[in-house]
Write an enzyme that holds these catalytic residues in place. Sequence first.
Site, PDB file in Angstrom:
ATOM      1  N   CYS A   1       0.834  -1.201   0.000  1.00  0.00           N
ATOM      2  CA  CYS A   1       0.000   0.000   0.000  1.00  0.00           C
ATOM      3  C   CYS A   1       0.876   1.262   0.000  1.00  0.00           C
ATOM      4  CB  CYS A   1      -0.970  -0.038   1.172  1.00  0.00           C
ATOM      5  SG  CYS A   1      -2.407   1.050   0.971  1.00  0.00           S
TER       6      CYS A   1
ATOM      7  N   GLU B   1      -0.435  -8.787   4.217  1.00  0.00           N
ATOM      8  CA  GLU B   1      -0.103  -8.978   5.638  1.00  0.00           C
ATOM      9  C   GLU B   1      -1.299  -8.916   6.569  1.00  0.00           C
ATOM     10  OE1 GLU B   1      -0.198  -4.496   5.328  1.00  0.00           O
ATOM     11  OE2 GLU B   1       0.308  -6.184   4.018  1.00  0.00           O
TER      12      GLU B   1
ATOM     13  N   HIS C   1      -2.756  -5.673   0.454  1.00  0.00           N
ATOM     14  CA  HIS C   1      -2.237  -5.946   1.802  1.00  0.00           C
ATOM     15  C   HIS C   1      -2.149  -7.451   2.068  1.00  0.00           C
ATOM     16  CE1 HIS C   1      -2.102  -1.973   3.761  1.00  0.00           C
ATOM     17  NE2 HIS C   1      -3.197  -1.664   3.079  1.00  0.00           N
TER      18      HIS C   1
END
Length: 285
Positions: A103, A199, A197
């Site tokens: 991001c 993660e 994302h």
Amino acid sequence: MRILVAESEPPAAREKRRDSVGRSSGETFLKRLGDLAPDASCDRVKPADRGSRVPDAVGLEGYDAVFLTGSPLHLYEDTPETRREVDFMRAVFQSGTPAFGSCAGLQVAVVAAGGTVRAMQERREAGFARRIARQPAGEGHLLLDGRPPVFDAPAIHTDEVDALPEGARLLASNSVTRVQAAEIRHGNGIFWGVQYHPEISLREVAAALRRQSEDLIEHGLARDEQDVERHAALVEELHRQPDRRDLAWRLGLNEQVTDATARMTELRNFLTHLVLPTRSARGRA
């Protein structure tokens, strides 16, 4: 293995995120890296913070990898926070230490290498980026190893890459955001990054939707706060019960998002295919 997590969030955003999910963006990365590289030694720095102590290029050479987190900072704005972030990333490139960002982490690397970032205007990716597809340079690229030709991923952003820097490779796109994944080589360094994302968990997706409910309503993606809450509740329930096929069907998701191992593909690939070979080339044990 020594890993440095650079938390791009400024202090107020960091605390707001902690209030909603119990972790800052940097702490989320530390948790995921604990799963993927349990024997690694991980440090965290906060380049955006005034007075924060961060390593210079020489100090960064002592790390095997650097991770840059997401953030609400707008990289097209010239502020002390964005300047500090970009200066840090320039030092990362100078050090030659492999880096990964998601991001805003991607956007920081783009600006540090000479590219540009812009606001998305009326467009939004809120919750998930849909139908991400490899571009020609992404065919066979190891960042996307194991991903199908087209896939979805968690994503929430209001800014995007406008122009990649010279020498960068566009790896993946979708109909909303042209730069979904990229490789940037600049100075002595190499960076792999994604706009989405890999993660974050589905619980964190739900929390992000709630934090940005006003923006979602303003841009016509939801009628009211109750609308946002109903959608976020479905995502959160799928986090608790990832095998609920009915919930996945209602949200239009498959195992690329619902399975945590698949969701973290890019993080694992960065460590396996870029960090470890670079570490061996440097002669580190």
